[in-house]
Write an enzyme that holds these catalytic residues in place. Structure first.
Site, PDB file in Angstrom:
ATOM      1  N   ASP A  10      10.617   8.314  -9.759  1.00  0.00           N
ATOM      2  CA  ASP A  10       9.776   7.789  -8.678  1.00  0.00           C
ATOM      3  C   ASP A  10       8.296   7.825  -9.098  1.00  0.00           C
ATOM      4  O   ASP A  10       7.569   6.841  -8.947  1.00  0.00           O
ATOM      5  CB  ASP A  10      10.023   8.625  -7.414  1.00  0.00           C
ATOM      6  CG  ASP A  10       9.173   8.175  -6.248  1.00  0.00           C
ATOM      7  OD1 ASP A  10       9.462   7.120  -5.674  1.00  0.00           O
ATOM      8  OD2 ASP A  10       8.180   8.875  -5.925  1.00  0.00           O
TER       9      ASP A  10
ATOM     10  N   LYS B 279       5.512   4.763  -9.807  1.00  0.00           N
ATOM     11  CA  LYS B 279       4.197   4.734  -9.154  1.00  0.00           C
ATOM     12  C   LYS B 279       3.060   4.647 -10.173  1.00  0.00           C
ATOM     13  O   LYS B 279       2.110   3.878  -9.977  1.00  0.00           O
ATOM     14  CB  LYS B 279       4.041   5.970  -8.264  1.00  0.00           C
ATOM     15  CG  LYS B 279       4.942   5.898  -7.026  1.00  0.00           C
ATOM     16  CD  LYS B 279       5.015   7.231  -6.318  1.00  0.00           C
ATOM     17  CE  LYS B 279       5.780   7.148  -5.020  1.00  0.00           C
ATOM     18  NZ  LYS B 279       6.080   8.470  -4.447  1.00  0.00           N
TER      19      LYS B 279
ATOM     20  N   GLU C 221       0.817  -1.220   0.000  1.00  0.00           N
ATOM     21  CA  GLU C 221       0.000   0.000   0.000  1.00  0.00           C
ATOM     22  C   GLU C 221       0.854   1.274   0.000  1.00  0.00           C
ATOM     23  O   GLU C 221       0.532   2.259  -0.668  1.00  0.00           O
ATOM     24  CB  GLU C 221      -0.927  -0.008   1.227  1.00  0.00           C
ATOM     25  CG  GLU C 221      -1.870   1.162   1.322  1.00  0.00           C
ATOM     26  CD  GLU C 221      -2.799   1.292   0.121  1.00  0.00           C
ATOM     27  OE1 GLU C 221      -3.702   0.468  -0.008  1.00  0.00           O
ATOM     28  OE2 GLU C 221      -2.616   2.219  -0.702  1.00  0.00           O
TER      29      GLU C 221
ATOM     30  N   GLY D 248      12.776  14.065   5.322  1.00  0.00           N
ATOM     31  CA  GLY D 248      12.654  12.618   5.058  1.00  0.00           C
ATOM     32  C   GLY D 248      11.706  12.307   3.912  1.00  0.00           C
ATOM     33  O   GLY D 248      11.256  11.167   3.785  1.00  0.00           O
TER      34      GLY D 248
ATOM     35  N   ILE E 114      -1.666   7.520   1.626  1.00  0.00           N
ATOM     36  CA  ILE E 114      -3.006   7.510   1.014  1.00  0.00           C
ATOM     37  C   ILE E 114      -3.415   6.086   0.635  1.00  0.00           C
ATOM     38  O   ILE E 114      -2.645   5.395  -0.030  1.00  0.00           O
ATOM     39  CB  ILE E 114      -3.033   8.343  -0.299  1.00  0.00           C
ATOM     40  CG1 ILE E 114      -2.453   9.731  -0.100  1.00  0.00           C
ATOM     41  CG2 ILE E 114      -4.427   8.409  -0.880  1.00  0.00           C
ATOM     42  CD1 ILE E 114      -2.319  10.517  -1.402  1.00  0.00           C
TER      43      ILE E 114
ATOM     44  N   GLU F 176      13.973  10.610  -1.832  1.00  0.00           N
ATOM     45  CA  GLU F 176      14.647   9.323  -1.939  1.00  0.00           C
ATOM     46  C   GLU F 176      16.110   9.501  -1.570  1.00  0.00           C
ATOM     47  O   GLU F 176      16.648  10.614  -1.608  1.00  0.00           O
ATOM     48  CB  GLU F 176      14.552   8.807  -3.385  1.00  0.00           C
ATOM     49  CG  GLU F 176      13.150   8.499  -3.835  1.00  0.00           C
ATOM     50  CD  GLU F 176      12.461   7.466  -2.958  1.00  0.00           C
ATOM     51  OE1 GLU F 176      12.990   6.381  -2.757  1.00  0.00           O
ATOM     52  OE2 GLU F 176      11.357   7.769  -2.450  1.00  0.00           O
TER      53      GLU F 176
ATOM     54  N   GLY G  35       6.897  10.956   3.868  1.00  0.00           N
ATOM     55  CA  GLY G  35       7.163  11.304   5.269  1.00  0.00           C
ATOM     56  C   GLY G  35       7.039  10.086   6.151  1.00  0.00           C
ATOM     57  O   GLY G  35       6.339   9.112   5.829  1.00  0.00           O
TER      58      GLY G  35
ATOM     59  N   GLY H 262       2.324   7.338  -0.468  1.00  0.00           N
ATOM     60  CA  GLY H 262       2.673   7.388   0.965  1.00  0.00           C
ATOM     61  C   GLY H 262       1.548   6.842   1.825  1.00  0.00           C
ATOM     62  O   GLY H 262       1.207   5.659   1.766  1.00  0.00           O
TER      63      GLY H 262
HETATM   64  N1  NDP Z   1      10.629   8.421   2.977  1.00  0.00           N
HETATM   65  C1  NDP Z   1       9.411   8.409   2.508  1.00  0.00           C
HETATM   66  O1  NDP Z   1       8.631   9.360   2.696  1.00  0.00           O
HETATM   67  C2  NDP Z   1       8.921   7.240   1.737  1.00  0.00           C
HETATM   68  C3  NDP Z   1       9.747   6.205   1.383  1.00  0.00           C
HETATM   69  N2  NDP Z   1       9.255   5.152   0.671  1.00  0.00           N
HETATM   70  C4  NDP Z   1      10.122   4.039   0.328  1.00  0.00           C
HETATM   71  O2  NDP Z   1      10.413   3.306   1.516  1.00  0.00           O
HETATM   72  C5  NDP Z   1      11.724   2.737   1.439  1.00  0.00           C
HETATM   73  C6  NDP Z   1      12.555   3.229   2.617  1.00  0.00           C
HETATM   74  O3  NDP Z   1      12.660   4.626   2.519  1.00  0.00           O
HETATM   75  P1  NDP Z   1      13.320   5.501   3.686  1.00  0.00           P
HETATM   76  O4  NDP Z   1      12.943   4.961   4.988  1.00  0.00           O
HETATM   77  O5  NDP Z   1      13.013   6.899   3.341  1.00  0.00           O
HETATM   78  O6  NDP Z   1      14.858   5.208   3.410  1.00  0.00           O
HETATM   79  P2  NDP Z   1      16.079   5.383   4.421  1.00  0.00           P
HETATM   80  O7  NDP Z   1      17.299   5.478   3.591  1.00  0.00           O
HETATM   81  O8  NDP Z   1      15.766   6.468   5.401  1.00  0.00           O
HETATM   82  O9  NDP Z   1      16.058   4.006   5.238  1.00  0.00           O
HETATM   83  C7  NDP Z   1      16.533   2.800   4.737  1.00  0.00           C
HETATM   84  C8  NDP Z   1      17.190   2.065   5.889  1.00  0.00           C
HETATM   85  O10 NDP Z   1      17.495   0.728   5.456  1.00  0.00           O
HETATM   86  C9  NDP Z   1      18.841   0.456   5.810  1.00  0.00           C
HETATM   87  N3  NDP Z   1      19.402  -0.498   4.875  1.00  0.00           N
HETATM   88  C10 NDP Z   1      19.721  -0.304   3.579  1.00  0.00           C
HETATM   89  N4  NDP Z   1      20.228  -1.434   3.064  1.00  0.00           N
HETATM   90  C11 NDP Z   1      20.234  -2.351   4.042  1.00  0.00           C
HETATM   91  C12 NDP Z   1      20.651  -3.696   4.139  1.00  0.00           C
HETATM   92  N5  NDP Z   1      21.195  -4.337   3.096  1.00  0.00           N
HETATM   93  N6  NDP Z   1      20.511  -4.346   5.308  1.00  0.00           N
HETATM   94  C13 NDP Z   1      19.997  -3.701   6.381  1.00  0.00           C
HETATM   95  N7  NDP Z   1      19.593  -2.415   6.363  1.00  0.00           N
HETATM   96  C14 NDP Z   1      19.698  -1.755   5.205  1.00  0.00           C
HETATM   97  C15 NDP Z   1      19.540   1.791   5.722  1.00  0.00           C
HETATM   98  O11 NDP Z   1      20.741   1.751   6.453  1.00  0.00           O
HETATM   99  P3  NDP Z   1      21.930   2.796   6.099  1.00  0.00           P
HETATM  100  O12 NDP Z   1      21.359   4.156   6.284  1.00  0.00           O
HETATM  101  O13 NDP Z   1      22.994   2.446   7.059  1.00  0.00           O
HETATM  102  O14 NDP Z   1      22.293   2.527   4.667  1.00  0.00           O
HETATM  103  C16 NDP Z   1      18.495   2.711   6.338  1.00  0.00           C
HETATM  104  O15 NDP Z   1      18.576   2.741   7.741  1.00  0.00           O
HETATM  105  C17 NDP Z   1      12.264   3.157   0.072  1.00  0.00           C
HETATM  106  O16 NDP Z   1      11.946   2.147  -0.850  1.00  0.00           O
HETATM  107  C18 NDP Z   1      11.469   4.409  -0.263  1.00  0.00           C
HETATM  108  O17 NDP Z   1      11.361   4.630  -1.635  1.00  0.00           O
HETATM  109  C19 NDP Z   1       7.934   5.069   0.314  1.00  0.00           C
HETATM  110  C20 NDP Z   1       7.078   6.059   0.643  1.00  0.00           C
HETATM  111  C21 NDP Z   1       7.502   7.244   1.345  1.00  0.00           C
HETATM  112  N1  LIG Z   2      10.397  10.326  -2.335  1.00  0.00           N
HETATM  113  C1  LIG Z   2       9.018   9.953  -2.380  1.00  0.00           C
HETATM  114  C2  LIG Z   2       8.665   9.262  -1.112  1.00  0.00           C
HETATM  115  C3  LIG Z   2       7.361   8.613  -1.178  1.00  0.00           C
HETATM  116  O1  LIG Z   2       7.072   7.786  -2.016  1.00  0.00           O
HETATM  117  C4  LIG Z   2       8.168  11.184  -2.545  1.00  0.00           C
HETATM  118  O2  LIG Z   2       8.687  12.278  -2.357  1.00  0.00           O
HETATM  119  O3  LIG Z   2       6.993  11.037  -2.907  1.00  0.00           O
END
Ligand code: NDP
Ligand SMILES: N[C@@H](CC=O)C(=O)O
Length: 403
Positions: free
Chosen positions: A196, A200, A124, A182, A131, A185, A298, A129
């Site tokens: 991105d 989607k 989802e 946050g 929604i 990407e 977020g 995000g």
């Molecule tokens: N941020 C947002 O608003 C949104 C994000 N997403 C998606 O969600 C996913 C996560 O995004 P987000 O949380 O922002 O990303 P982040 O980079 O903030 O978080 C990813 C985390 O995963 C860890 N990580 C990466 N590779 C590994 C691995 N091989 N083993 C263990 N840990 C690992 C990273 O560690 P380290 O930092 O040490 O590399 C980091 O702590 C992405 O696919 C993004 O596109 C979707 C919707 C919204």
């Molecule tokens: N980087 C993406 C995170 C959510 O999917 C965005 O800005 O929409």
């Protein structure tokens, strides 16, 4: 009690832990049992963070633990997310992910593996995000033939364009802010170049069709070429510039998909979608228009959608939720036949006489404090026709419009 593991303790992963801790009682009630985070996997250590107690660095500990029934993949990227997800599904564990890169590239295959193992692959949060849009497409709009999906699908770029429009801030300054919040990407090129949003719209179109739309087939432009001058022209036209992902089912039986900045009327429902908010407009042949609106990026909004998937996975243990997304690839319509009105800026070395000879009747727009150029709106033209005609004028910029 059901044990889950969270892969990745970044923006979304830490949000998932926070949502589960904060709304523990209501989540457990809705899931029908206690949701317990048995492990969190990350590359880093988090000294002093309560997550330390459940932190592991070795995925095999999680995938080989029969007590773990659901895995939340929020690391992002394809490697190792794809391998980890596949191993989890094959080990009989459901997977909930926010990773649109993974879903767009391997969604159909991972759904098939989930079905074969009688578990669930839920995503989802991969579009919009917080929604709800994936579940509505799968479960609520099933009586309709979808005829259009058009949305503001990227929070970062909508935040950037909104701040540039409303506060006159520079692109670089606002992008930095979106990263701090946050939204962006890890590599923000995916946001600002439209990749991105492309993934989607590919996911949504695949779900609407039940077949694979390859995101690499979708023509994609980002917002990096949009300037303050373009935004001023848009204001003069009572319009806003929005990065749209769109798929239209046309009368020739083809689907036309594209990601690009569009000028839309400020009074259009999507014209009111500002900041990190996303808006997704869906037209069904029975329902007509419907729109989904909310925070598109977020920590907590995204985590909210991921945790809702966890609750769904708990409720459907032992049952595969049918999601039709076959691996057969759909051929999209040729972009040359996609038609819209274009906003065009030309150097004043091109006369209005030439413009009218090339484009026919146009609507001019000028800005008092911009010299050496002027702009106009064409009639509706196909992309192919526009490309041919624009070669005959000294074009500075063109933006598609939904005006
Ligand atoms: N941020 C947002 O608003 C949104 C994000 N997403 C998606 O969600 C996913 C996560 O995004 P987000 O949380 O922002 O990303 P982040 O980079 O903030 O978080 C990813 C985390 O995963 C860890 N990580 C990466 N590779 C590994 C691995 N091989 N083993 C263990 N840990 C690992 C990273 O560690 P380290 O930092 O040490 O590399 C980091 O702590 C992405 O696919 C993004 O596109 C979707 C919707 C919204
Ligand atoms: N980087 C993406 C995170 C959510 O999917 C965005 O800005 O929409």
């Amino acid at each position: 009690m059901i044990n889950i593991a969270v892969l990745g303790y970044g923006t979304v992963g830490s949000g998932v832990v926070e949502v589960i801790n904060k709304n523990h009682a209501s989540i457990n009630k809705r899931a029908g049992q206690e949701v317990n985070i048995k492990y969190v996997l990350d590359l880093r250590d988090f000294p002093g963070d309560p997550v330390e107690k459940v932190l592991v660095h070795d995925y095999s500990v999680i995938v080989n633990d029969p007590e773990v029934k659901i895995i939340v993949e929020v690391m992002g990227g394809i490697k190792p997310a794809y391998d980890f997800t596949k191993q989890a599904l094959e080990a009989g564990k459901s997977v909930c992910t926010s990773n649109k890169e993974l879903v767009a590239a391997h969604g159909a295959e991972l759904l098939a593996i989930a079905k074969a193992n009688n578990v669930n692959f839920l995503f989802e949060a991969s579009v919009g995000g917080g929604i709800p849009i994936i579940r509505p497409l799968n479960q609520s709009l099933t009586a309709d033939e979808i005829t259009e999906i058009t949305g503001i699908l990227n929070g970062t770029t909508n935040y950037i364009l909104s701040k540039m429009t409303d506060e006159g801030k520079s692109f670089e300054e606002v992008l930095k802010r979106a990263q701090e919040k946050g939204y962006a990407e890890r590599n923000p090129e995916a946001d600002v170049e439209g990749y991105d949003a492309c993934r989607k719209i590919a996911i949504l179109t695949s779900l609407a069709l039940g077949k694979q739309v390859d995101y690499r087939d979708i023509y994609t432009e980002g917002i990096t070429k949009i300037t303050k001058t373009d935004i001023e022209y848009a204001k003069a036209l009572h319009a806003s510039i929005k990065l749209l992902g769109t798929s239209k089912w046309e009368d020739d039986g083809k689907i036309y998909s594209m990601v690009a900045p569009f000028m839309i009327d400020s009074d259009h429902p999507l014209g009111h979608v500002n900041g990190v908010f996303n808006g997704i407009f869906v037209n069904g042949n029975m329902l007509g228009d419907t729109m989904f609106y909310g925070k598109g990026a977020g920590k907590l909004p995204t985590a909210s959608a991921v945790v809702a998937d966890v609750v769904d996975a708990v409720k459907h243990q032992g049952t595969n939720i049918m999601t039709i997304w076959e691996q057969d690839k759909v051929e999209l319509g040729d972009r040359a036949n996609f038609a819209c009105r274009f906003f065009v800026r030309v150097a004043d070395t091109t006369s209005k006489e030439t413009i009218e000879k090339v484009f026919g009747e146009v609507e001019y727009v000028t800005l008092a404090d911009v010299s050496g150029e002027y702009a106009f709106l064409t009639d509706k033209l196909t992309e192919g026709a526009f490309e041919e005609k624009s070669k005959q004028v000294d074009m500075i910029m063109r933006i598609r419009t939904a005006l």
